[in-house]
Motif scaffolding. Structure first.
Motif, PDB file in Angstrom:
ATOM      1  N   GLY A  32       0.885  -1.138   0.226  1.00  0.00           N
ATOM      2  CA  GLY A  32      -0.406   0.038   0.053  1.00  0.00           C
ATOM      3  C   GLY A  32       0.939   1.180  -0.119  1.00  0.00           C
ATOM      4  O   GLY A  32       0.707   2.448   0.329  1.00  0.00           O
ATOM      5  N   ILE A  33       2.344   1.433   0.399  1.00  0.00           N
ATOM      6  CA  ILE A  33       2.828   2.128  -0.424  1.00  0.00           C
ATOM      7  C   ILE A  33       4.285   2.733  -0.682  1.00  0.00           C
ATOM      8  O   ILE A  33       4.612   1.152  -0.833  1.00  0.00           O
ATOM      9  N   GLY A  34       4.124   3.196  -1.280  1.00  0.00           N
ATOM     10  CA  GLY A  34       4.887   3.584  -2.714  1.00  0.00           C
ATOM     11  C   GLY A  34       5.829   2.877  -2.313  1.00  0.00           C
ATOM     12  O   GLY A  34       6.279   2.995  -1.267  1.00  0.00           O
ATOM     13  N   ASP A  35       7.187   2.538  -3.653  1.00  0.00           N
ATOM     14  CA  ASP A  35       8.572   2.018  -2.915  1.00  0.00           C
ATOM     15  C   ASP A  35       9.280   2.143  -5.096  1.00  0.00           C
ATOM     16  O   ASP A  35       9.232   2.400  -5.722  1.00  0.00           O
ATOM     17  N   LEU A  36      10.939   2.275  -4.102  1.00  0.00           N
ATOM     18  CA  LEU A  36      11.900   2.925  -5.083  1.00  0.00           C
ATOM     19  C   LEU A  36      11.853   1.530  -5.912  1.00  0.00           C
ATOM     20  O   LEU A  36      11.831   1.738  -7.553  1.00  0.00           O
ATOM     21  N   PRO A  37      11.680   0.274  -6.042  1.00  0.00           N
ATOM     22  CA  PRO A  37      11.180  -0.755  -7.750  1.00  0.00           C
ATOM     23  C   PRO A  37      10.015  -0.402  -8.714  1.00  0.00           C
ATOM     24  O   PRO A  37      10.185  -0.274  -9.832  1.00  0.00           O
ATOM     25  N   LEU A  80      10.614   0.534   3.807  1.00  0.00           N
ATOM     26  CA  LEU A  80       9.613   0.694   3.404  1.00  0.00           C
ATOM     27  C   LEU A  80       9.871   0.925   1.887  1.00  0.00           C
ATOM     28  O   LEU A  80       8.413   0.794   0.350  1.00  0.00           O
ATOM     29  N   PHE A  81      10.511   2.324   1.428  1.00  0.00           N
ATOM     30  CA  PHE A  81      11.269   1.469  -0.027  1.00  0.00           C
ATOM     31  C   PHE A  81      11.897   1.360  -0.369  1.00  0.00           C
ATOM     32  O   PHE A  81      11.661   0.345  -1.641  1.00  0.00           O
ATOM     33  N   GLY A  82      12.468  -0.016  -0.411  1.00  0.00           N
ATOM     34  CA  GLY A  82      13.784  -0.560  -0.774  1.00  0.00           C
ATOM     35  C   GLY A  82      14.768  -0.910  -0.342  1.00  0.00           C
ATOM     36  O   GLY A  82      14.839  -1.078   1.223  1.00  0.00           O
ATOM     37  N   SER A  83      15.955  -0.857  -0.510  1.00  0.00           N
ATOM     38  CA  SER A  83      16.952  -0.402  -0.576  1.00  0.00           C
ATOM     39  C   SER A  83      18.249   0.316  -0.756  1.00  0.00           C
ATOM     40  O   SER A  83      17.565   1.036  -1.877  1.00  0.00           O
ATOM     41  N   ALA A  87      17.831   1.655  -4.541  1.00  0.00           N
ATOM     42  CA  ALA A  87      18.542   2.924  -4.970  1.00  0.00           C
ATOM     43  C   ALA A  87      19.543   2.858  -6.170  1.00  0.00           C
ATOM     44  O   ALA A  87      19.373   4.136  -7.478  1.00  0.00           O
ATOM     45  N   ASP A  88      20.444   2.338  -6.208  1.00  0.00           N
ATOM     46  CA  ASP A  88      21.215   2.263  -7.462  1.00  0.00           C
ATOM     47  C   ASP A  88      20.786   2.132  -8.640  1.00  0.00           C
ATOM     48  O   ASP A  88      21.144   1.993  -9.787  1.00  0.00           O
ATOM     49  N   ARG A  89      19.801   0.856  -8.470  1.00  0.00           N
ATOM     50  CA  ARG A  89      19.645  -0.037 -10.055  1.00  0.00           C
ATOM     51  C   ARG A  89      18.055   1.267 -10.173  1.00  0.00           C
ATOM     52  O   ARG A  89      18.390   1.488 -11.561  1.00  0.00           O
ATOM     53  N   LEU A  90      17.755   2.313  -9.090  1.00  0.00           N
ATOM     54  CA  LEU A  90      16.855   3.393  -9.652  1.00  0.00           C
ATOM     55  C   LEU A  90      17.922   4.615 -10.687  1.00  0.00           C
ATOM     56  O   LEU A  90      17.578   4.631 -11.634  1.00  0.00           O
ATOM     57  N   LEU A  91      19.105   4.911  -9.947  1.00  0.00           N
ATOM     58  CA  LEU A  91      20.102   5.914 -10.363  1.00  0.00           C
ATOM     59  C   LEU A  91      20.711   4.950 -11.935  1.00  0.00           C
ATOM     60  O   LEU A  91      20.890   6.072 -12.616  1.00  0.00           O
ATOM     61  N   ASP A 204      28.723  10.783  -4.182  1.00  0.00           N
ATOM     62  CA  ASP A 204      29.266   9.404  -4.952  1.00  0.00           C
ATOM     63  C   ASP A 204      28.861   8.677  -5.005  1.00  0.00           C
ATOM     64  O   ASP A 204      29.306   7.069  -6.344  1.00  0.00           O
ATOM     65  N   ARG A 205      27.545   8.269  -4.666  1.00  0.00           N
ATOM     66  CA  ARG A 205      26.495   7.120  -5.380  1.00  0.00           C
ATOM     67  C   ARG A 205      26.188   7.599  -6.686  1.00  0.00           C
ATOM     68  O   ARG A 205      25.332   6.962  -7.524  1.00  0.00           O
TER      69      ARG A 205
END
Length: 560
Positions: A32-37, A80-83, A87-91, A204-205
């Motif tokens: 029920g909560i949006g996330d990075l994936p 809640l949002f991932g890991s 975040a690295d995959r999103l970038l 750096d990320r």
């Protein structure tokens, strides 16, 4: 009125940046909560929309007392949002699609569950740990009164008293927002060094920049003097009685901090190309425009939100005045003007512009409140955005405005989660109405927001017919209008042009002269009758139907 910027204008001077509120964009795992994936899955949608970058509201580790703006760990992702791996995959995926990524930074305060604040409570008065925050002894014989009369932006006192280890009442700490958001002491070098390290961690990320929350609030006036006005981020920032500046906002000392941050970002920029520029955008609710422009001087922020434009009434005179004053202030320091109409803190402009012109912009709309005219609001919102996206400079879009989403103005009060609702004693409903999860597919659970029916905030029924799949490829839909505006804006290089305002009366007319010397005339009719179009005009785009070569009320057209 406004001259074009340099020929080699860097990307951020005219970029269109799309705000994603992670809790409400796409729910990948069904909680029920949006996330990075979920964001990663839908990034192609933003490529097709035509934006240059995304700004992500906070995704850090947080107890979520204020939807993530109470940060407990600035270097990790809340489960809640991932890991961090997400975040690295999103970038990586965003950059693969040609989309830059800007992340939120919340430096004014931490969560009360941040290790620093827990250490401050344990260490006691006078300790180095307490020095990181704004702890003060109380007034009165036994310290039973707050150190001053400041209110919280969310309502109620801006001070909370702690209990010492022996069970007796102790000192008070400042929180300009919720009690779970203690303000940091930015006079302390350790605080400054910590955030400089946080900047480098994310740079750096591979992040492309930062939107800085409450950028005008880090430094408080020495002595923390009393303030007689109701505290709000959205007001004038001055005391009506003596015109002095609010002691918690826009103090001169903030600029030293941002000059240091700018040096850090510049150190990550490629020396031979502006394509890789890392940027900062200030959330600074500061007036007048000349003072707000101090945040975007060459050695400070690259951009600042134009809240004067967001708050301008729907009248031709007001729009002309704010456009002129915005360019005058920002041009004086060589900065782009960055336009915005909606975000996660204000009533969406599709609802706001449907309210009576005499009403003050509310902090949320709910059951029993005056309700917006949905049809009028959407028509004006489309016209307002068509005017905005024709203006030289940068622009920010808030998720779902490309669908014409309104606020959820009939949300049951028991569903509200914004701390403003409780702390204001139910006098201000707050920001939940503009934060409702996105509708993607009309016939799917939660309108395609996620695989389950559950959403952290309820969606209004009106979102069904506004879902992406109901507008995709539909001529005249708000989604297709946005796609056309962004495509033409880029092709014609409107963000890089020079601007002249012409005419007067109830029609706003501006001429954007693009770098190739072409001229695009933009006309917005705010009068009560249709306005004739120029003779032999080639219509490039309209926010609504044009009838018999005349522009109806509350409609914008681009012609040449």
């Amino acid at each position: 009125m406004h001259s074009a910027g340099p020929d080699d204008a860097t990307w951020w001077r005219n970029a269109v940046i799309y705000q994603i509120y992670p809790r409400s964009w796409v729910d990948h795992d069904g909680d029920g909560i949006g996330d990075l994936p979920g964001i990663v899955e839908r990034l192609p949608y933003l490529r097709d929309l035509g934006v240059d970058a995304v700004w992500l509201s906070p995704f850090y580790v947080s107890p979520q007392a204020d939807a993530g703006y109470d940060v407990a760990d600035y270097r990790d992702i809340d489960p809640l949002f991932g890991s961090l791996a997400d975040a690295d995959r999103l970038l990586a995926r965003a950059h693969e699609l040609g989309i830059r990524v800007i992340v939120d930074l919340v430096p004014n305060h931490t969560s009360d569950e941040h290790p620093w604040f827990r250490a401050a409570l344990a260490a006691g008065p006078g300790s180095p740990e307490r020095e990181r925050y704004m702890f003060r002894d109380g007034l009165g014989e036994h310290g039973e009164q707050p150190p001053n009369n400041w209110e919280s932006v969310f309502g109620g006192p801006a001070w909370t008293r702690v209990t010492d280890a022996d069970g007796t009442p102790g000192q008070w700490y400042l929180h300009l927002f919720d009690p779970k958001q203690p303000d940091l002491n930015w006079q302390l070098s350790q605080v400054r060094e910590e955030f400089e390290s946080i900047l480098r961690f994310w740079l750096d990320r591979g992040v492309d920049g930062f939107r800085v929350d409450v950028a005008h609030g880090l430094i408080k006036e020495a002595g923390l003097p009393d303030w007689s006005e109701h505290l709000t981020m959205l007001g004038s920032g001055t005391d009506a009685a003596d015109e002095r500046r609010a002691p918690m906002w826009d103090q001169d000392g903030v600029h030293e901090i941002y000059r240091t941050w700018r040096q850090i970002l510049d150190g990550y920029n490629a020396t031979d190309s502006s394509v890789a520029d890392r940027v900062m955008c200030a959330e600074a609710w500061v007036t007048p425009a000349e003072r707000a422009a101090r945040y975007v001087r060459p050695e400070e922020f690259h951009q600042a939100f134009n809240f004067d434009f967001l708050e301008t009434s729907w009248t031709a005179a007001a729009l002309r005045a704010v456009i002129e004053s915005s360019y005058a202030a920002n041009d004086s320091v060589g900065a782009p003007t960055t336009w915005v109409l909606s975000n996660h803190d204000v009533v969406r402009h599709a609802s706001r512009l449907g309210l009576s012109a005499t009403d003050k912009r509310p902090n949320g709309i709910g059951v029993g409140d005056p309700q917006p005219d949905a049809e009028l609001g959407l028509r004006r919102a489309r016209a307002a955005t068509a005017l905005m996206l024709a203006l030289p400079g940068g622009a920010y879009l808030y998720q779902g405005e490309e669908l014409g989403l309104p606020d959820h103005t009939q949300m049951p009060d028991e569903a509200r989660q914004d701390p403003t609702w409780e702390r204001s004693q139910h006098t201000e409903r707050g920001r939940d109405g503009c934060r409702v999860p996105m509708p993607w597919e009309k016939a799917s659970p939660a309108y395609g927001f996620g695989p389950s029916e559950h959403t952290w905030l309820p969606q209004p029924e009106s979102y069904a017919d506004l879902a992406v799949d109901q507008q995709d490829g539909v001529d005249g839909s708000t989604l297709e209008l946005y796609r056309s505006m962004l495509r033409l804006r880029r092709e014609l290089r409107l963000g890089e042009g020079s601007l002249d305002l012409v005419g007067d009366g109830d029609v706003v007319t501006l001429v954007n002269t693009t770098p190739d010397g072409g001229a695009v005339r933009v006309i917005t009719n705010l009068g009560t009758t249709a306005a004739p179009l120029p003779d032999d005009a080639e219509v490039l785009l309209t926010s609504g139907p044009v009838v018999d070569d005349a522009l109806p009320t509350d409609t914008t057209v681009w012609v040449r």
